[in-house]
Scaffold this motif. Structure first.
Motif, PDB file in Angstrom:
ATOM      1  N   CYS A   3      -3.854   8.177 -12.386  1.00 56.20           N
ATOM      2  CA  CYS A   3      -4.166   8.324 -10.953  1.00 56.20           C
ATOM      3  C   CYS A   3      -5.537   8.978 -10.784  1.00 56.20           C
ATOM      4  O   CYS A   3      -5.625  10.159 -10.391  1.00 56.20           O
TER       5      CYS A   3
ATOM      6  N   SER B 243      -2.962  -1.675  -5.894  1.00 55.00           N
ATOM      7  CA  SER B 243      -2.979  -1.653  -4.429  1.00 55.00           C
ATOM      8  C   SER B 243      -2.299  -0.433  -3.822  1.00 55.00           C
ATOM      9  O   SER B 243      -2.649  -0.009  -2.718  1.00 55.00           O
TER      10      SER B 243
ATOM     11  N   GLU C 109       0.808  -1.220   0.000  1.00 49.79           N
ATOM     12  CA  GLU C 109       0.000   0.000   0.000  1.00 49.79           C
ATOM     13  C   GLU C 109       0.844   1.274   0.000  1.00 49.79           C
ATOM     14  O   GLU C 109       0.433   2.275  -0.578  1.00 49.79           O
ATOM     15  N   ASN C 110       1.999   1.229   0.666  1.00 55.18           N
ATOM     16  CA  ASN C 110       2.855   2.412   0.748  1.00 55.18           C
ATOM     17  C   ASN C 110       4.260   2.055   0.277  1.00 55.18           C
ATOM     18  O   ASN C 110       4.862   1.110   0.782  1.00 55.18           O
TER      19      ASN C 110
ATOM     20  N   SER D  30      -5.527   3.094  -7.321  1.00 52.95           N
ATOM     21  CA  SER D  30      -5.814   3.297  -5.901  1.00 52.95           C
ATOM     22  C   SER D  30      -4.951   4.382  -5.281  1.00 52.95           C
ATOM     23  O   SER D  30      -5.098   4.689  -4.098  1.00 52.95           O
ATOM     24  N   LEU D  31      -4.056   4.972  -6.063  1.00 49.34           N
ATOM     25  CA  LEU D  31      -3.097   5.933  -5.522  1.00 49.34           C
ATOM     26  C   LEU D  31      -3.790   7.221  -5.082  1.00 49.34           C
ATOM     27  O   LEU D  31      -4.466   7.884  -5.867  1.00 49.34           O
ATOM     28  N   LYS D  32      -3.587   7.575  -3.804  1.00 52.91           N
ATOM     29  CA  LYS D  32      -4.184   8.787  -3.256  1.00 52.91           C
ATOM     30  C   LYS D  32      -3.151   9.867  -2.935  1.00 52.91           C
ATOM     31  O   LYS D  32      -3.482  11.052  -2.916  1.00 52.91           O
TER      32      LYS D  32
ATOM     33  N   LYS E 133      -1.388   2.972  -2.426  1.00 49.92           N
ATOM     34  CA  LYS E 133      -2.157   4.162  -2.058  1.00 49.92           C
ATOM     35  C   LYS E 133      -1.268   5.379  -1.828  1.00 49.92           C
ATOM     36  O   LYS E 133      -1.721   6.511  -1.948  1.00 49.92           O
ATOM     37  N   GLN E 134      -0.010   5.121  -1.474  1.00 50.11           N
ATOM     38  CA  GLN E 134       0.924   6.211  -1.222  1.00 50.11           C
ATOM     39  C   GLN E 134       2.258   5.863  -1.870  1.00 50.11           C
ATOM     40  O   GLN E 134       2.815   4.789  -1.628  1.00 50.11           O
TER      41      GLN E 134
END
Length: 280
Positions: free
Chosen positions: A195, A149, A124-125, A172-174, A151-152
């Motif tokens: 993104c 997957s 995720e990161n 899923s990148l926020k 996110k960061q």
């Protein structure tokens, strides 16, 4: 070593360890903790140190193997021996964080392998730092451009050219942070095109950017731009959906073309060792 002859799947249950401690009259509160808590603790230290805990006792031999976060922040530890030892025994079904700093050309195969493993574990990161010795020698592997997957994501590439060689899909990148990257307006647009749910963007010393057009990213709320004090060329910002804008070292001509949804504007200027902080 004798430990290498043991089956990787063998674990010493915590309850058995507790009984043995009671019989001997020993007190080891840390070792009596559940694996999941010990693994959370190991997330806060470099992976090389976490691996060494396997030498403490049979109880600790395989605790690190399911640690959800891996960190190779010292480039000298990203070597083939550590890579094979770690990947052979790493059994965590889910990886939360991967933090890598690579600084030598021979680190690249291990770097790519760790990225591939992390993606297979739905990381995720992810933070990737490629220092000066690898300038213009490292290309992001193709498989990295498609991920569901993460996110960061943080890239720190020390002015190496970042040009996507294929379409990007980070659905899923926020939160995206690009630091010390050589990016054209077109390259950044290609990265951002994959993104769709991006909420936060940091551009740290990406001084080749001239027109930052973020009008297509409806969910983007935070923009943080750090420029070089040496006087980069002017930059235009088109970001109608952001709520928070932070400009640091922004003593360059900057035109805010459209920031119509802006609620918070922070400007930090460094002049002659003094700090001027403006909050609007």
């Amino acid at each position: 070593m004798a430990e290498d002859n043991l089956t990787a799947g063998v674990r010493v249950p915590s309850c058995r360890y507790d009984r043995r401690c009671k019989i001997k009259g020993e007190v080891d509160l840390i070792s009596s903790l559940p694996d999941v808590i010990l693994q959370h603790i190991l997330c806060f230290i470099p992976t090389k140190l976490a691996i060494t805990t396997c030498l403490l006792s049979r109880r600790w031999r395989y605790v690190w193997c399911d640690t959800p976060s891996l960190s190779f922040i010292n480039g000298s530890t990203l070597n083939a021996a550590l890579y094979y030892k770690t990947q052979d025994r790493y059994t965590a079904p889910k990886m939360m964080d991967l933090n890598i700093r690579a600084r030598e050309i021979h680190h690249i195969p291990q770097l790519n392998s760790w990225i591939e493993l992390a993606m297979s574990r739905n990381v995720e990161n992810m933070s990737l730092k490629i220092v000066a010795n690898l300038l213009d020698k490292y290309d992001i592997p193709e498989f990295f451009y498609i991920n569901t997957s993460v996110k960061q994501l943080t890239f720190e590439f020390y002015y190496a050219n970042m040009i996507p060689i294929r379409s990007v899909s980070w659905i899923s990148l926020k939160k995206l942070s690009l630091r010390c990257c050589s990016l054209s307006d077109e390259s950044l647009a290609k990265f951002l095109s994959g993104c769709p749910v991006l909420e936060s963007l940091t551009l740290h010393l990406c001084d080749e950017l001239r027109v930052l057009d973020l009008s297509k990213w409806l969910r983007l709320r935070t923009l943080h731009v750090v420029r070089n004090l040496s006087g980069p060329d002017p930059m235009q910002i088109v970001a109608p959906h952001i709520h928070r804008l932070i400009l640091r070292n922004s003593q360059f001509p900057c035109t805010l073309v459209d920031v119509s949804s802006l609620r918070s504007f922070v400007v930090i200027l460094f002049r002659c060792s003094s700090l001027l902080f403006l909050l609007l």
